[in-house]
Scaffold this active site. Structure first.
Site, PDB file in Angstrom:
ATOM      1  N   ASP A  51      52.237  67.648  48.489  1.00  0.00           N
ATOM      2  CA  ASP A  51      51.311  67.758  49.626  1.00  0.00           C
ATOM      3  C   ASP A  51      51.910  67.237  50.921  1.00  0.00           C
ATOM      4  O   ASP A  51      52.988  66.635  50.920  1.00  0.00           O
ATOM      5  CB  ASP A  51      50.011  66.995  49.299  1.00  0.00           C
ATOM      6  N   ASP A  76      40.102  57.589  43.398  1.00  0.00           N
ATOM      7  CA  ASP A  76      38.973  58.483  43.123  1.00  0.00           C
ATOM      8  C   ASP A  76      39.342  59.577  42.117  1.00  0.00           C
ATOM      9  O   ASP A  76      38.584  60.517  41.914  1.00  0.00           O
ATOM     10  CB  ASP A  76      38.457  59.117  44.432  1.00  0.00           C
ATOM     11  N   HIS A  82      41.963  61.648  42.313  1.00  0.00           N
ATOM     12  CA  HIS A  82      42.636  62.855  42.819  1.00  0.00           C
ATOM     13  C   HIS A  82      44.080  62.927  42.333  1.00  0.00           C
ATOM     14  O   HIS A  82      44.697  61.910  42.036  1.00  0.00           O
ATOM     15  CB  HIS A  82      42.554  62.954  44.357  1.00  0.00           C
ATOM     16  N   GLU A  93      40.848  66.432  45.935  1.00  0.00           N
ATOM     17  CA  GLU A  93      39.791  65.428  45.890  1.00  0.00           C
ATOM     18  C   GLU A  93      38.712  65.844  44.885  1.00  0.00           C
ATOM     19  O   GLU A  93      38.650  67.014  44.482  1.00  0.00           O
ATOM     20  CB  GLU A  93      39.165  65.289  47.291  1.00  0.00           C
TER      21      GLU A  93
HETATM   22  P1  PGA Z   1      49.541  55.485  45.559  1.00  0.00           P
HETATM   23  O1  PGA Z   1      48.824  56.888  45.756  1.00  0.00           O
HETATM   24  O2  PGA Z   1      50.721  55.732  44.691  1.00  0.00           O
HETATM   25  O3  PGA Z   1      49.949  55.061  46.931  1.00  0.00           O
HETATM   26  O4  PGA Z   1      48.551  54.574  44.921  1.00  0.00           O
HETATM   27  C1  PGA Z   1      48.587  57.709  44.662  1.00  0.00           C
HETATM   28  C2  PGA Z   1      47.832  58.953  45.086  1.00  0.00           C
HETATM   29  O5  PGA Z   1      46.980  58.882  45.976  1.00  0.00           O
HETATM   30  O6  PGA Z   1      48.077  60.007  44.476  1.00  0.00           O
END
Ligand code: PGA
Length: 261
Positions: free
Chosen positions: A67, A136, A138, A143
Protein backbone atom coordinates in the site's frame (compact mmCIF):
# COMPACT_ATOMS: atom_id res chain seq x y z
CA UNK A 1 -3.01 -22.03 9.27
CA UNK A 2 0.39 -22.48 10.81
CA UNK A 3 0.72 -20.52 14.07
CA UNK A 4 4.29 -19.99 15.27
CA UNK A 5 4.65 -18.58 18.79
CA UNK A 6 8.14 -17.29 19.60
CA UNK A 7 9.54 -15.70 22.77
CA UNK A 8 9.96 -12.11 21.55
CA UNK A 9 9.97 -9.65 18.68
CA UNK A 10 13.61 -10.36 17.81
CA UNK A 11 12.78 -14.05 17.28
CA UNK A 12 9.80 -13.12 15.08
CA UNK A 13 12.07 -10.91 12.94
CA UNK A 14 14.71 -13.62 12.65
CA UNK A 15 12.12 -16.27 11.71
CA UNK A 16 10.53 -14.06 9.04
CA UNK A 17 13.89 -13.05 7.55
CA UNK A 18 14.95 -16.70 7.33
CA UNK A 19 11.67 -17.56 5.56
CA UNK A 20 12.15 -14.78 3.01
CA UNK A 21 15.83 -15.61 2.53
CA UNK A 22 14.91 -19.27 2.03
CA UNK A 23 12.46 -18.32 -0.71
CA UNK A 24 15.10 -16.23 -2.52
CA UNK A 25 17.73 -18.99 -2.14
CA UNK A 26 15.35 -21.48 -3.71
CA UNK A 27 14.09 -19.08 -6.39
CA UNK A 28 16.52 -16.24 -7.20
CA UNK A 29 13.84 -14.47 -9.27
CA UNK A 30 11.20 -14.73 -6.54
CA UNK A 31 8.39 -12.18 -6.29
CA UNK A 32 8.07 -10.91 -2.72
CA UNK A 33 5.13 -8.97 -1.34
CA UNK A 34 6.39 -6.51 1.26
CA UNK A 35 4.90 -4.48 4.09
CA UNK A 36 5.72 -1.31 6.00
CA UNK A 37 5.13 -0.26 9.62
CA UNK A 38 7.14 -0.96 12.77
CA UNK A 39 6.67 -4.72 12.75
CA UNK A 40 8.72 -5.69 9.67
CA UNK A 41 11.67 -3.41 10.50
CA UNK A 42 13.55 -6.11 12.42
CA UNK A 43 12.85 -8.59 9.61
CA UNK A 44 14.41 -6.21 7.09
CA UNK A 45 17.47 -5.69 9.30
CA UNK A 46 18.00 -9.46 9.49
CA UNK A 47 17.45 -9.87 5.78
CA UNK A 48 20.12 -7.24 5.10
CA UNK A 49 22.48 -9.16 7.40
CA UNK A 50 21.79 -12.39 5.53
CA UNK A 51 22.35 -10.61 2.21
CA UNK A 52 25.70 -9.31 3.43
CA UNK A 53 26.90 -12.38 5.31
CA UNK A 54 25.89 -14.97 2.72
CA UNK A 55 26.14 -12.79 -0.38
CA UNK A 56 22.51 -13.75 -1.04
CA UNK A 57 21.63 -11.80 -4.17
CA UNK A 58 18.34 -9.97 -4.76
CA UNK A 59 19.36 -8.86 -8.25
CA UNK A 60 16.58 -10.85 -9.93
CA UNK A 61 13.93 -10.47 -7.23
CA UNK A 62 10.85 -8.32 -7.77
CA UNK A 63 8.88 -6.80 -4.89
CA UNK A 64 5.35 -5.45 -4.54
CA UNK A 65 4.40 -3.42 -1.50
CA UNK A 66 0.93 -3.65 -0.05
CA UNK A 67 0.00 0.00 0.00
CA UNK A 68 0.80 3.70 -0.15
CA UNK A 69 -0.80 6.81 1.28
CA UNK A 70 -2.93 8.66 -1.24
CA UNK A 71 -1.51 12.07 -2.05
CA UNK A 72 2.05 11.46 -0.84
CA UNK A 73 4.86 11.60 -3.39
CA UNK A 74 7.63 9.00 -3.32
CA UNK A 75 10.06 11.43 -1.69
CA UNK A 76 7.74 12.42 1.17
CA UNK A 77 9.53 11.17 4.32
CA UNK A 78 6.36 9.39 5.55
CA UNK A 79 5.62 7.72 2.19
CA UNK A 80 5.92 3.97 2.08
CA UNK A 81 8.17 4.22 -0.99
CA UNK A 82 10.57 6.31 1.07
CA UNK A 83 10.30 3.83 3.98
CA UNK A 84 11.19 0.89 1.75
CA UNK A 85 14.11 2.66 0.08
CA UNK A 86 15.49 3.75 3.46
CA UNK A 87 14.99 0.57 5.45
CA UNK A 88 15.57 -2.15 2.85
CA UNK A 89 16.20 -1.50 -0.80
CA UNK A 90 19.28 0.71 -0.48
CA UNK A 91 21.05 -2.08 1.42
CA UNK A 92 20.31 -4.80 -1.14
CA UNK A 93 21.50 -5.32 -4.72
CA UNK A 94 17.93 -5.15 -6.05
CA UNK A 95 17.45 -2.70 -8.97
CA UNK A 96 14.90 -0.11 -7.81
CA UNK A 97 12.92 -0.55 -11.02
CA UNK A 98 12.09 -4.09 -9.84
CA UNK A 99 10.54 -2.73 -6.64
CA UNK A 100 6.91 -1.67 -6.89
CA UNK A 101 4.92 0.52 -4.50
CA UNK A 102 1.62 2.10 -5.62
CA UNK A 103 2.17 5.73 -6.65
CA UNK A 104 0.32 7.79 -4.05
CA UNK A 105 0.55 11.05 -5.99
CA UNK A 106 -0.83 9.71 -9.26
CA UNK A 107 -3.36 11.85 -11.12
CA UNK A 108 -5.07 8.69 -12.38
CA UNK A 109 -5.88 6.66 -9.26
CA UNK A 110 -8.10 4.12 -11.02
CA UNK A 111 -5.46 3.55 -13.72
CA UNK A 112 -2.73 3.16 -11.09
CA UNK A 113 -4.74 0.53 -9.21
CA UNK A 114 -5.44 -1.46 -12.36
CA UNK A 115 -1.83 -1.17 -13.53
CA UNK A 116 -0.63 -2.44 -10.12
CA UNK A 117 -2.79 -5.55 -10.40
CA UNK A 118 -1.56 -6.08 -13.97
CA UNK A 119 2.09 -5.77 -12.96
CA UNK A 120 1.64 -8.43 -10.27
CA UNK A 121 0.17 -10.80 -12.87
CA UNK A 122 2.94 -9.99 -15.36
CA UNK A 123 5.53 -10.78 -12.68
CA UNK A 124 3.97 -14.24 -12.36
CA UNK A 125 2.13 -13.58 -9.08
CA UNK A 126 3.52 -13.11 -5.58
CA UNK A 127 5.45 -16.03 -4.08
CA UNK A 128 5.25 -14.80 -0.50
CA UNK A 129 3.33 -11.84 0.90
CA UNK A 130 4.60 -10.38 4.16
CA UNK A 131 1.87 -8.80 6.31
CA UNK A 132 1.51 -6.86 9.53
CA UNK A 133 -1.85 -6.49 11.23
CA UNK A 134 -3.55 -3.33 12.42
CA UNK A 135 -4.96 -3.14 15.93
CA UNK A 136 -8.37 -3.11 14.17
CA UNK A 137 -7.47 -6.28 12.26
CA UNK A 138 -6.65 -4.63 8.94
CA UNK A 139 -4.16 -6.13 6.50
CA UNK A 140 -2.61 -3.73 4.03
CA UNK A 141 -5.02 -0.83 4.43
CA UNK A 142 -8.06 -3.07 4.11
CA UNK A 143 -10.03 -1.64 6.99
CA UNK A 144 -12.90 -3.48 8.70
CA UNK A 145 -15.76 -3.87 6.24
CA UNK A 146 -13.46 -4.40 3.24
CA UNK A 147 -14.78 -6.94 0.78
CA UNK A 148 -12.98 -10.26 1.12
CA UNK A 149 -12.82 -10.28 -2.71
CA UNK A 150 -11.45 -6.74 -3.02
CA UNK A 151 -8.67 -5.78 -5.45
CA UNK A 152 -6.21 -2.87 -5.41
CA UNK A 153 -8.17 0.32 -4.84
CA UNK A 154 -8.49 3.41 -2.66
CA UNK A 155 -9.61 2.89 0.94
CA UNK A 156 -10.53 5.54 3.48
CA UNK A 157 -8.42 5.09 6.60
CA UNK A 158 -10.18 4.36 9.88
CA UNK A 159 -9.61 6.95 12.60
CA UNK A 160 -7.91 4.31 14.75
CA UNK A 161 -5.43 3.61 11.94
CA UNK A 162 -4.71 7.32 11.51
CA UNK A 163 -4.09 7.59 15.26
CA UNK A 164 -1.86 4.47 15.26
CA UNK A 165 0.18 5.89 12.38
CA UNK A 166 0.35 9.51 13.58
CA UNK A 167 3.76 8.71 15.12
CA UNK A 168 5.27 8.79 11.61
CA UNK A 169 3.95 12.33 10.97
CA UNK A 170 4.49 15.73 12.58
CA UNK A 171 0.83 15.84 13.67
CA UNK A 172 -2.41 13.86 13.34
CA UNK A 173 -3.70 16.42 10.84
CA UNK A 174 -0.89 15.47 8.46
CA UNK A 175 -1.85 11.78 8.36
CA UNK A 176 -3.55 11.17 5.00
CA UNK A 177 -7.19 10.14 5.12
CA UNK A 178 -6.95 7.52 2.36
CA UNK A 179 -4.53 5.06 0.79
CA UNK A 180 -4.11 2.86 -2.26
CA UNK A 181 -4.00 -0.74 -1.05
CA UNK A 182 -3.89 -4.21 -2.51
CA UNK A 183 -7.27 -5.81 -1.87
CA UNK A 184 -7.93 -8.83 0.28
CA UNK A 185 -8.57 -10.82 -2.90
CA UNK A 186 -5.17 -9.68 -4.21
CA UNK A 187 -3.44 -10.74 -0.97
CA UNK A 188 -5.16 -14.14 -0.94
CA UNK A 189 -3.70 -14.90 -4.39
CA UNK A 190 -0.13 -14.85 -3.07
CA UNK A 191 1.19 -18.42 -3.04
CA UNK A 192 2.21 -18.03 0.59
CA UNK A 193 1.46 -15.41 3.23
CA UNK A 194 3.46 -14.59 6.33
CA UNK A 195 1.72 -12.39 8.90
CA UNK A 196 3.81 -10.99 11.76
CA UNK A 197 2.53 -9.49 15.02
CA UNK A 198 4.33 -8.49 18.17
CA UNK A 199 3.23 -7.01 21.49
CA UNK A 200 0.05 -7.20 23.52
CA UNK A 201 -1.49 -4.34 21.53
CA UNK A 202 -2.03 -6.87 18.72
CA UNK A 203 -3.26 -9.72 20.92
CA UNK A 204 -6.98 -9.14 20.41
CA UNK A 205 -6.65 -8.69 16.63
CA UNK A 206 -4.60 -11.90 16.44
CA UNK A 207 -7.11 -13.85 18.51
CA UNK A 208 -9.96 -12.74 16.27
CA UNK A 209 -7.98 -13.35 13.08
CA UNK A 210 -6.97 -16.88 14.05
CA UNK A 211 -9.82 -18.10 16.24
CA UNK A 212 -12.70 -15.77 15.45
CA UNK A 213 -15.24 -16.16 12.65
CA UNK A 214 -14.28 -15.39 9.06
CA UNK A 215 -15.58 -11.87 8.64
CA UNK A 216 -14.94 -8.69 6.70
CA UNK A 217 -15.26 -6.98 10.11
CA UNK A 218 -11.83 -8.44 10.91
CA UNK A 219 -10.03 -8.42 7.55
CA UNK A 220 -7.08 -10.59 8.70
CA UNK A 221 -9.55 -13.44 9.37
CA UNK A 222 -9.62 -13.83 5.56
CA UNK A 223 -6.29 -15.64 5.91
CA UNK A 224 -8.31 -18.58 7.27
CA UNK A 225 -9.17 -19.17 3.60
CA UNK A 226 -5.54 -19.26 2.49
CA UNK A 227 -3.97 -22.71 1.94
CA UNK A 228 -0.51 -21.59 3.03
CA UNK A 229 -0.71 -18.90 5.71
CA UNK A 230 1.82 -18.67 8.54
CA UNK A 231 1.09 -16.40 11.49
CA UNK A 232 4.24 -15.58 13.47
CA UNK A 233 3.69 -13.95 16.86
CA UNK A 234 5.63 -13.23 20.02
CA UNK A 235 4.31 -14.14 23.46
CA UNK A 236 2.67 -10.71 23.83
CA UNK A 237 0.63 -10.98 20.62
CA UNK A 238 -0.16 -14.65 21.42
CA UNK A 239 -1.42 -14.00 24.95
CA UNK A 240 -5.14 -14.17 24.08
CA UNK A 241 -5.00 -17.27 21.88
CA UNK A 242 -7.22 -20.01 23.35
CA UNK A 243 -5.44 -22.85 21.57
CA UNK A 244 -1.87 -21.67 22.14
CA UNK A 245 -0.86 -25.05 23.63
CA UNK A 246 -2.07 -26.85 20.54
CA UNK A 247 -0.14 -24.49 18.22
CA UNK A 248 3.05 -25.05 20.23
CA UNK A 249 2.55 -28.82 20.08
CA UNK A 250 1.98 -28.70 16.33
CA UNK A 251 5.21 -26.71 15.84
CA UNK A 252 7.19 -29.16 17.99
CA UNK A 253 5.88 -32.03 15.94
CA UNK A 254 6.61 -30.22 12.71
CA UNK A 255 10.24 -29.72 13.77
CA UNK A 256 10.53 -33.36 14.86
CA UNK A 257 9.17 -34.64 11.57
CA UNK A 258 11.52 -32.36 9.64
CA UNK A 259 14.52 -33.68 11.61
CA UNK A 260 13.51 -37.27 10.93
CA UNK A 261 13.04 -36.68 7.22
P1 PGA B 1 2.70 -1.74 12.65
O1 PGA B 1 1.52 -1.68 11.58
O2 PGA B 1 3.63 -2.80 12.18
O3 PGA B 1 3.33 -0.39 12.61
O4 PGA B 1 2.08 -2.08 13.96
C1 PGA B 1 0.91 -2.84 11.14
C2 PGA B 1 -0.22 -2.52 10.19
O5 PGA B 1 -0.92 -1.52 10.38
O6 PGA B 1 -0.44 -3.32 9.26
Amino acid sequence: MRIVILPDAADVACFAAQELAGIVRGKPDAVLGLATGSTPLGTYRHLIEVHQAEKLSFRRVQTFNLDEYLGLSSNHPASYRHFMNEHLFRFLDIPLEQTFVPRGDTSDVEGECQAYERRIVEAGGIDCQLLGIGSDGHIGFNEPGSSLASRTRVKTLAERTRLDNARFFASLDEVPTAAITMGIGTILEARQVLLLATGQGKAEAIREAVEGPLSSSLPASALQLHPSATIVVDEGAACRLQRADYYRLAEQQRRRLRKEA
